[in-house]
Every structure is written in C-alpha cells, then in structure tokens.
Design a protein around this motif. Sequence first.
Motif, PDB file in Angstrom:
ATOM      1  N   ALA A  94       0.840  -1.201   0.000  1.00  0.00           N
ATOM      2  CA  ALA A  94       0.000   0.000   0.000  1.00  0.00           C
ATOM      3  C   ALA A  94       0.875   1.251   0.000  1.00  0.00           C
ATOM      4  CB  ALA A  94      -0.915  -0.007   1.222  1.00  0.00           C
ATOM      5  N   VAL A  95       0.429   2.256  -0.746  1.00  0.00           N
ATOM      6  CA  VAL A  95       1.195   3.500  -0.893  1.00  0.00           C
ATOM      7  C   VAL A  95       0.365   4.661  -0.359  1.00  0.00           C
ATOM      8  CG1 VAL A  95       2.358   5.047  -2.520  1.00  0.00           C
ATOM      9  CG2 VAL A  95       2.357   2.575  -2.925  1.00  0.00           C
ATOM     10  N   ASN A  96       1.005   5.540   0.382  1.00  0.00           N
ATOM     11  CA  ASN A  96       0.330   6.728   0.890  1.00  0.00           C
ATOM     12  C   ASN A  96       0.062   7.704  -0.257  1.00  0.00           C
ATOM     13  OD1 ASN A  96       0.139   6.147   3.683  1.00  0.00           O
ATOM     14  ND2 ASN A  96       2.310   6.599   3.941  1.00  0.00           N
ATOM     15  N   PHE A 134      -1.692  12.872   5.563  1.00  0.00           N
ATOM     16  CA  PHE A 134      -2.754  12.002   6.066  1.00  0.00           C
ATOM     17  C   PHE A 134      -2.469  10.574   5.576  1.00  0.00           C
ATOM     18  CE2 PHE A 134      -4.434  16.250   5.257  1.00  0.00           C
ATOM     19  CZ  PHE A 134      -4.894  16.589   6.516  1.00  0.00           C
ATOM     20  N   PRO A 135      -1.671   9.813   6.337  1.00  0.00           N
ATOM     21  CA  PRO A 135      -1.261   8.478   5.871  1.00  0.00           C
ATOM     22  C   PRO A 135      -2.449   7.540   5.698  1.00  0.00           C
ATOM     23  CG  PRO A 135      -0.691   8.792   8.190  1.00  0.00           C
ATOM     24  CD  PRO A 135      -1.152  10.117   7.679  1.00  0.00           C
ATOM     25  N   THR A 136      -2.450   6.842   4.582  1.00  0.00           N
ATOM     26  CA  THR A 136      -3.504   5.860   4.287  1.00  0.00           C
ATOM     27  C   THR A 136      -2.969   4.429   4.314  1.00  0.00           C
ATOM     28  OG1 THR A 136      -3.048   6.150   1.920  1.00  0.00           O
ATOM     29  CG2 THR A 136      -4.799   7.487   2.881  1.00  0.00           C
ATOM     30  N   ALA A 137      -1.658   4.259   4.193  1.00  0.00           N
ATOM     31  CA  ALA A 137      -1.054   2.931   4.216  1.00  0.00           C
ATOM     32  C   ALA A 137      -0.579   2.615   5.633  1.00  0.00           C
ATOM     33  CB  ALA A 137       0.124   2.862   3.249  1.00  0.00           C
TER      34      ALA A 137
END
Length: 271
Positions: free
Chosen positions: A88-90, A95-98
């Motif tokens: 997964a990539v931010n 706002f980190p998503t990974a």
Amino acid sequence: MASSESVVFQGFTVLPMKIEEKSTCLHYIYVKEHSIRDTHQCKPKGRTLFALNVPPYCEEEHFKEMFASYGTVQRVYFHSKPTSGLPAVNTSAFFPTAPVIQGYKVAYLVFKKASSVKTITSLPYDKPLIMHKDGGHVIDTGLSKWVRQYREDVVDTEALQSEIDKYMEEYDEKIQKEIEEAKANEGIADDDGWVTVTKYGKNKGAPRTEAHEKALTRKEKKRRKDKELLNFYSFQMRETKREQIANLRKKFEEDKQRIALMKASRKFRPY
C-alpha cells in the motif's frame, strides 16, 4: 557454525548479515526464489528474491549494497506478511492511508537478471553480508534518528494547505460532474424502460408558482392539524385510563362492603 557451503532450511537459504565489517553480532535472513501460482507483474517470476526475518532498520539501499556484487537490484518491496501484490502507498504526505510496518518484515527483491537470484540462493554460510560499507547508506540510529523523526513530525503548513486546496478542488469538480451527469440522464428511459430519477432537478432553483405555494400551504396546515389531533387523542387516552382506574377502585371497595355484609348476615352457625 562455519561452512563454505550454503545452508538450506525448509527451502530457504540462510544468509548471515551484519551492519558493518567490524561488527561481531550477526543477524540471519532466509531467502528463496519467489515462485507462486498467482504472480504479479511487479514481482516477475525468476527475477524476484523473497526474504524473511528482515530487521526493521534494513532499508532498500541496504539490500542494494549487500547484493551489489551479485547483480543489480531494481526494486525492493517491503510487507508485513507475504503477499503477491504491491504494498500500500500513501496518497497523502500528511494524512497516511497505508499502514506502517511494525517490527520485522518480509522483502521482495527484483533483480535485473535471473542469474542473480540463483547465485544468492547458493551463497556460502560462512561469508556474512555487509549492510553498510564505506561511503554507503548509513543506518540512522540513536540521537540522529530521534532528531530526524522530530523534524519529520514538524508540519509544513504551506504544503499542507496546498494539498487540502488541491483535494477540495478535485472534490468540487467530481461533485459538479456527478450533478451534470444526473441532470443529463434524468427522465431518460433505459433499454428496460426504467426512468432515472435523481435529487437534482433540471429546473432546480426555479421560482415557485402560485399554485405551488397554495399546495405547500395546504400541506403545512394539514400537518399542523394532524399534530394537534394526535396530541388531543393522546391526552384523551390518558384521561380515559385514569377514569377506568378510579371506577375499578370504587367497585373494589363496594365489593368489599358487600362481602362483609354477607358474612355478618349468615344465619347458619354449626357451633
């Protein structure tokens, strides 16, 4: 244990590694060729090396330095557990998503040539790999690591505002596009005869006619009247229940008096 031959354990080649040439402590990683049924194009079969027990401080540059003499490492993918896809990539810098990989991890090393994978899986056990060589990628530890982490936590307000503005601009464009598409498709029957109905009307914002105003007024009056009737009936039901309870209590007292008179007027006394 010292051996000039490779050590294989459950299909994995055991490779010792240490941070520097002068280090005395060894860490062991377990590698083998990545070969599964459902392969992803990012991890081509034959050119991908799968590594287990990778320490948290080991980064992509360290792998490239360790295996530089055996071939060119094109890409390195880190995961918390084995998987065939991409990590997964931010999509945002603020706002980190990974999810962050905590602790030890697994790695997939994609080499330029397939021969590199064959060579590494046959490396001898008595020759440790060196993570950091002179002039190479330094492992950040101690005070310098804490300082770097502190600096990374300081938010660049201008960059943050720029990212928020860009996101809101893209969001507004997306909503406007959905509204335009909904208006264009509203009232048009599809192949099955269904007509699309949306919350966006073609005449949205048009002034109300006199007939429309009268209809809204009648509807509002009816709603208020129904509400008043509902309240009235609720009050009436409460009063009815109170009267019923009072009548039951009165009848109970009368029955008690009647029973007492019947007991007093009994003429048959066997004793």
